[in-house]
Design a protein around this motif. Structure first.
Motif, PDB file in Angstrom:
ATOM      1  N   ALA A  34      -3.029  59.043 -57.926  1.00 32.78           N
ATOM      2  CA  ALA A  34      -2.654  57.616 -57.955  1.00 32.78           C
ATOM      3  C   ALA A  34      -2.963  56.970 -59.304  1.00 32.78           C
ATOM      4  CB  ALA A  34      -3.353  56.887 -56.814  1.00 32.78           C
ATOM      5  N   ASN A  35      -4.153  57.204 -59.826  1.00 31.64           N
ATOM      6  CA  ASN A  35      -4.515  56.580 -61.107  1.00 31.64           C
ATOM      7  C   ASN A  35      -4.821  57.650 -62.155  1.00 31.64           C
ATOM      8  OD1 ASN A  35      -4.966  54.437 -62.794  1.00 31.64           O
ATOM      9  ND2 ASN A  35      -7.122  54.191 -62.259  1.00 31.64           N
ATOM     10  N   GLN A  36      -4.046  58.756 -62.100  1.00 32.58           N
ATOM     11  CA  GLN A  36      -4.384  59.911 -62.949  1.00 32.58           C
ATOM     12  C   GLN A  36      -4.332  59.600 -64.440  1.00 32.58           C
ATOM     13  OE1 GLN A  36      -2.182  61.837 -64.933  1.00 32.58           O
ATOM     14  NE2 GLN A  36      -0.439  60.504 -64.488  1.00 32.58           N
ATOM     15  N   ILE A  72     -13.456  52.661 -57.403  1.00 32.99           N
ATOM     16  CA  ILE A  72     -12.988  53.588 -56.371  1.00 32.99           C
ATOM     17  C   ILE A  72     -13.790  53.317 -55.116  1.00 32.99           C
ATOM     18  CG2 ILE A  72     -12.649  55.991 -55.708  1.00 32.99           C
ATOM     19  CD1 ILE A  72     -12.562  56.760 -58.640  1.00 32.99           C
ATOM     20  N   GLY A  89      -9.019  51.914 -55.349  1.00 35.03           N
ATOM     21  CA  GLY A  89      -8.311  51.409 -56.512  1.00 35.03           C
ATOM     22  C   GLY A  89      -9.022  50.265 -57.190  1.00 35.03           C
ATOM     23  N   VAL A  90      -8.360  49.712 -58.196  1.00 34.92           N
ATOM     24  CA  VAL A  90      -8.954  48.625 -58.952  1.00 34.92           C
ATOM     25  C   VAL A  90      -8.874  47.379 -58.094  1.00 34.92           C
ATOM     26  CG1 VAL A  90      -8.826  47.355 -61.112  1.00 34.92           C
ATOM     27  CG2 VAL A  90      -8.070  49.712 -61.024  1.00 34.92           C
ATOM     28  N   ASP A 132     -12.692  51.322 -63.719  1.00 35.29           N
ATOM     29  CA  ASP A 132     -11.949  51.480 -62.464  1.00 35.29           C
ATOM     30  C   ASP A 132     -12.921  51.191 -61.319  1.00 35.29           C
ATOM     31  OD1 ASP A 132      -9.931  52.092 -60.693  1.00 35.29           O
ATOM     32  OD2 ASP A 132      -9.949  54.256 -61.059  1.00 35.29           O
ATOM     33  N   ASN A 139      -5.570  57.356 -65.972  1.00 30.42           N
ATOM     34  CA  ASN A 139      -6.885  56.863 -66.447  1.00 30.42           C
ATOM     35  C   ASN A 139      -7.919  57.975 -66.582  1.00 30.42           C
ATOM     36  OD1 ASN A 139      -8.642  54.683 -67.173  1.00 30.42           O
ATOM     37  ND2 ASN A 139      -9.686  54.987 -65.199  1.00 30.42           N
ATOM     38  N   TYR A 140      -7.601  59.164 -66.044  1.00 28.30           N
ATOM     39  CA  TYR A 140      -8.615  60.227 -66.005  1.00 28.30           C
ATOM     40  C   TYR A 140      -8.100  61.437 -66.784  1.00 28.30           C
ATOM     41  CZ  TYR A 140     -10.813  57.255 -62.583  1.00 28.30           C
ATOM     42  OH  TYR A 140     -11.424  56.185 -61.965  1.00 28.30           O
ATOM     43  N   HIS A 161      -6.965  59.637 -55.536  1.00 31.22           N
ATOM     44  CA  HIS A 161      -6.931  58.526 -56.488  1.00 31.22           C
ATOM     45  C   HIS A 161      -7.047  59.036 -57.933  1.00 31.22           C
ATOM     46  CE1 HIS A 161      -7.718  54.488 -58.056  1.00 31.22           C
ATOM     47  NE2 HIS A 161      -8.686  55.024 -58.764  1.00 31.22           N
TER      48      HIS A 161
END
Ligand code: HEM
Length: 459
Positions: free
Chosen positions: A69-71, A345, A4-5, A343, A73-74, A65
């Motif tokens: 979790a951070n979808q 990872i 994560g960030v 981000d 952003n993608y 991720h």
């Protein structure tokens, strides 16, 4: 492992010289890709492709991720999606509000319960189409043969009577061209869209053919009331409901939105299913012990009867064979994303604007998560072995909010089709040497692979 960030210092990713690997395997890009995956071994790396260096994400924690979790952003944009944009438009295979609205409308048609309710009709259609398309004892192209069965089954069940036999005959080769003509851009993603490449003209012709079939069907459907359970009816009903409310619609042009969803749904459902079902036959031939167990199970459960929904719960080994097939040959072999913001990872910096490539094909072959990963072993999918596995070590249908809508549909169709063929025929594939997958937008057996179905004698 932290994901994560983070405020902690981050590092750049190791670069794998992908162009050099491609040069070493000029006729089999898949081998270069596999080698890159082996060299990465779960580490977040970059693939050196000249000026373009996408991030390769294969470790299950990292996949989780990006997909979950951070979808947010993608997103599904960027160099890999852009070539397909003229075909798919903005709908269920894109992102943002138009995707979300399309998903909300289409999801109820593909739930496990709704799909199970179609099992009887699907079994009947599968049997009918096998009889209509297969000439026993005569060789046929494996992918073409599977498409001729899969396409009409899916169209009949999910596109109703709105798409005719003649339409299917025009759509099948056009879809094939649509996804294969852009393949070269998948391995040369840094070439600008405006720069002509071989296949561009074939791609444009394919789109013109598809639009020539689809638009008149949409206009005809809109001019009559829509109460069916097919995809186009559901979309038309949603449009009508929206026009009665004050809600703002996220799409700009209703007809174009219907077209984009119809084309995306048709493409996502038929191409993947036919490709996956093309792998089963060479695999069974290469693994006689698996084939023997499978034939024995089908003989015990189905015998000489027509295959039906009542057989599905008992076809347990077949279900494991299909899962293992999707492990080694997942049609959705690559899921590309574009990072919107910076981000980190697992300590590696992923800057805004970076292309991130997730690959079920590579993750499913990681030795850290799969013992003897290249061995075809359906027993990996027995209960307790599955429970011990990381959720994102195996994800042929993706994950997170974009998880495949059609997984229940596929798994049911695969069981019915394989059982229907195996119960009546012995499949002989005409191949010598190893099977090298071809990288198109789905992972397919090489062109020209043929097989013959020989009727089985029953005593
Ligand atoms: C072997 C068969 C199939 C495989 C391996 C497969 C694989 C996948 C994968 C990996 C994704 C995720 C894409 C991403 O994250 O960018 C996906 C999405 C999707 N699949 Fe499938 N698929 C198959 C069959 C089907 C079928 C039969 C349908 C028919 C309904 C279907 C409809 C969709 C749709 C609509 C999406 C987009 C979902 C969204 O973004 O909300 N797929 N599929």
């Amino acid at each position: 492992m932290s994901i994560g960030v983070q405020a902690a210092p981050s590092r750049g990713a190791r670069v794998i010289p992908f162009m050099r690997l491609l040069a070493r395997h000029p006729r089999a890009a898949v081998r270069a890709f596999e080698t890159a995956g082996r060299q990465a071994d779960g580490e977040l790396v970059r693939l050196g492709m000249g000026p373009f260096r996408p991030y390769l994400v294969t470790h299950p924690d990292h996949v989780q991720h990006v997909l979950r979790a951070n979808q947010a952003n993608y997103v599904r944009q960027g160099m890999f999606w852009d070539p397909l944009a003229p075909l798919l438009g903005e709908a269920i295979l894109s992102d943002g509000p138009v995707w979300a609205a399309s998903r909300r409308i289409l999801q109820p048609l593909f739930t496990a319960r709704h799909i199970a309710s179609l099992a009887g009709r699907m079994a009947g259609l599968v049997t009918e189409l096998i009889e209509a398309t297969v000439r026993p004892g005569r060789p046929f192209d494996v992918l073409d043969g599977m498409s001729r069965i899969v396409h009409p089954v899916i169209v009949r069940l999910f596109f109703g009577d709105k798409i005719t036999h003649a339409d299917i005959a025009r759509l099948m080769p056009a879809y094939h061209d649509g996804v294969t003509a852009t393949s070269i851009r998948l391995v040369l993603p840094f070439v600008p869209q405006g720069f002509p490449l071989p296949g561009d003209r074939r791609f444009r012709r394919a789109i013109a053919t598809i639009d020539g079939v689809v638009y008149p069907r949409i206009r005809a459907a809109r001019s009559t009331g829509q109460d069916g359970t097919d995809v186009l009816s559901a979309l038309c009903r949603a449009l009508e409901a929206d026009s009665r409310s004050d809600a703002d619609q996220p799409w700009q042009d209703e007809e174009r939105w219907l077209r984009d969803n119809l084309v995306s749904m048709h493409g996502a459902s038929t191409e993947t299913t036919a490709t996956a079902l093309s792998w089963i036959w060479p695999i069974l031939q290469q693994h006689p012990q698996v084939a023997e167990r499978l034939y024995a199970e089908v003989d015990r459960v189905v015998g000489g009867d027509p295959v039906g929904p009542e057989h599905l719960p008992e076809l347990r080994y077949l279900s494991r064979v299909v899962s293992e097939l999707l492990r080694l040959y997942p049609p959705g072999w690559m899921l590309p994303r574009l990072a919107l913001e910076d981000d980190v990872i697992d300590g590696v910096r992923v800057p805004a604007g970076a292309t991130v490539v997730i690959s079920p094909f590579l993750s499913h072959r990681l030795p850290r998560f799969w013992e003897d990963p290249l061995r075809f072993d359906p027993d990996r999918f027995t209960g307790e072995r599955e429970e011990r596995r990381h959720r994102y070590a195996y994800f042929p249908f993706g994950g997170g909010p974009h998880q495949c809508l059609g997984s229940h549909l596929f798994l049911m169709e695969a069981q019915l089709l394989i059982a229907a063929i195996v119960s009546r025929y012995r499949a002989v594939v005409h191949a010598d040497g190893p099977l090298t997958p071809q990288l198109a937008s789905s992972l397919r057996p090489r062109k020209g692979l043929t097989m013959t179905l020989i009727p089985r004698e029953r005593t």
